[in-house]
Design an enzyme around this catalytic site. Structure first.
Site, short mmCIF file in Angstrom:
data_model
loop_
_atom_site.label_atom_id
_atom_site.label_comp_id
_atom_site.label_asym_id
_atom_site.label_seq_id
_atom_site.Cartn_x
_atom_site.Cartn_y
_atom_site.Cartn_z
N HIS A 170 0.86 -1.42 -0.15
CA HIS A 170 -0.09 -0.07 0.04
C HIS A 170 0.72 1.45 -0.23
O HIS A 170 1.17 2.12 1.08
CB HIS A 170 -0.99 0.21 1.19
CG HIS A 170 -1.65 -1.31 1.27
ND1 HIS A 170 -2.54 -1.55 0.44
CD2 HIS A 170 -1.96 -2.19 2.30
CE1 HIS A 170 -3.19 -2.68 0.52
NE2 HIS A 170 -2.91 -3.14 1.87
N TYR A 171 1.61 1.41 -1.12
CA TYR A 171 2.47 2.44 -1.07
C TYR A 171 1.98 3.75 -0.62
O TYR A 171 2.74 4.46 0.16
CB TYR A 171 3.20 2.42 -2.49
CG TYR A 171 4.29 3.55 -2.81
CD1 TYR A 171 5.51 3.47 -2.40
CD2 TYR A 171 3.89 4.78 -3.56
CE1 TYR A 171 6.51 4.38 -2.56
CE2 TYR A 171 4.93 5.86 -3.59
CZ TYR A 171 6.00 5.50 -3.23
OH TYR A 171 6.98 6.65 -3.34
N PRO A 172 0.72 4.28 -1.35
CA PRO A 172 0.66 5.82 -0.63
C PRO A 172 0.34 5.85 0.93
O PRO A 172 0.51 6.83 1.25
CB PRO A 172 -0.85 5.93 -1.56
CG PRO A 172 -0.95 4.99 -2.76
CD PRO A 172 -0.10 3.73 -2.31
N ASP A 173 0.01 4.66 1.46
CA ASP A 173 -0.26 4.72 2.90
C ASP A 173 1.20 4.96 3.69
O ASP A 173 1.25 5.16 4.87
CB ASP A 173 -0.70 3.64 3.35
CG ASP A 173 -2.22 3.30 3.02
OD1 ASP A 173 -2.99 4.47 2.71
OD2 ASP A 173 -2.89 2.26 3.27
N HIS A 174 2.14 4.51 2.88
CA HIS A 174 3.36 4.38 3.60
C HIS A 174 4.27 5.41 3.42
O HIS A 174 5.30 5.86 4.17
CB HIS A 174 4.15 2.90 3.33
CG HIS A 174 3.36 1.79 3.41
ND1 HIS A 174 3.42 0.70 2.76
CD2 HIS A 174 2.58 1.65 4.59
CE1 HIS A 174 2.73 -0.44 3.34
NE2 HIS A 174 2.20 0.33 4.39
#
Length: 243
Positions: A170-174
């Site tokens: 979940h790249y945007p979350d990280h």
């Protein structure tokens, strides 16, 4: 020696990923972060593994612990009639109030920015709706994977002759969303120390993530044809794995 954010109290309504990483970073730098939770509707990460051996309860998730270390926790069932009274006392005492719910949730509880500001004029108020608080898509909900797809990151990931594969996490979350939100919060805290003024920060998670594809948009506007680059890096030469 005091920490950088010593004396800053954060009333944290964030849950799951992006918001949790923002407030964890504040806790690391010395802020007092009070995470508001509910045993009736627990944070989804509390239900996600890996779990400590022999423990599958609300306190056994390593995933949850990795994003919430250094915080205090307060259980508050916001559907209970007295909960709003307690929540109001909490936000009135806080330096920062954060949430990443969809638009309308904090308003329904009487904890929108204008209401909190009336109680606490110097408050810094961060909200992180997926697609902003206004506009035709304001009520859409999602998480890192859906945001990555909507922003175009998934389509740009993978081998050129195969379907897109995404980032594998979940790249945007990280990365972009907690990163942008944290910079905005720190800037607002810095300004308040000098002027006494609070701030309202609205971070659309989709708009924040779209910044990642900025170079591709510029290249396309200049006539470049972009495909899926796999592991190629156009700005480095030589680049690759060599014997």
């Amino acid at each position: 020696m005091s920490s950088v954010l010593s004396g800053v109290r954060v009333i944290d309504f964030c849950w799951v990923g992006a918001g949790a990483l923002v407030t964890q970073a504040l806790a690391v730098e010395g802020a007092e972060v009070i995470k508001i939770e509910s045993s009736v509707h627990p944070d989804n990460l509390r239900l996600s593994g890996p779990f400590r051996e022999g423990a599958r309860n609300l306190d056994g998730s390593g995933y949850f612990a990795s994003r919430n270390s250094g915080k205090k926790s307060f259980a508050l069932n916001m559907s209970h009639p007295r909960s709003r009274e307690i929540a109001i006392r909490l936000v009135a005492s806080g330096s920062v109030v954060t949430s990443n719910f969809r638009p309308g949730i904090m308003e329904r509880w009487g904890l929108d920015y204008e209401s909190v500001k009336a109680l606490n004029p110097s408050v810094i108020y961060l909200s992180m709706p997926m697609q902003g608080a206004t506009g035709p898509h304001r009520d859409y909900v999602g998480f890192g994977s859906t945001i990555a797809a909507a922003a175009g990151i998934v389509d740009a990931s993978g081998l050129p002759n195969r379907p897109p594969i995404g980032t594998g996490t979940h790249y945007p979350d990280h990365v972009p969303n907690p990163g942008h939100a944290l910079v905005a919060l720190l800037a607002a805290i810095w300004r308040r120390e000098r002027t006494g003024q609070g701030a309202e920060i609205e971070l659309s998670q989709l708009e924040s993530t779209i910044n990642v594809v900025g170079p591709a948009l510029i290249a396309t506007s200049l006539g470049a044809t972009l495909g899926r680059p796999a592991n190629r890096v156009t700005c480095a030469a030589p680049h690759g794995v060599f014997q």
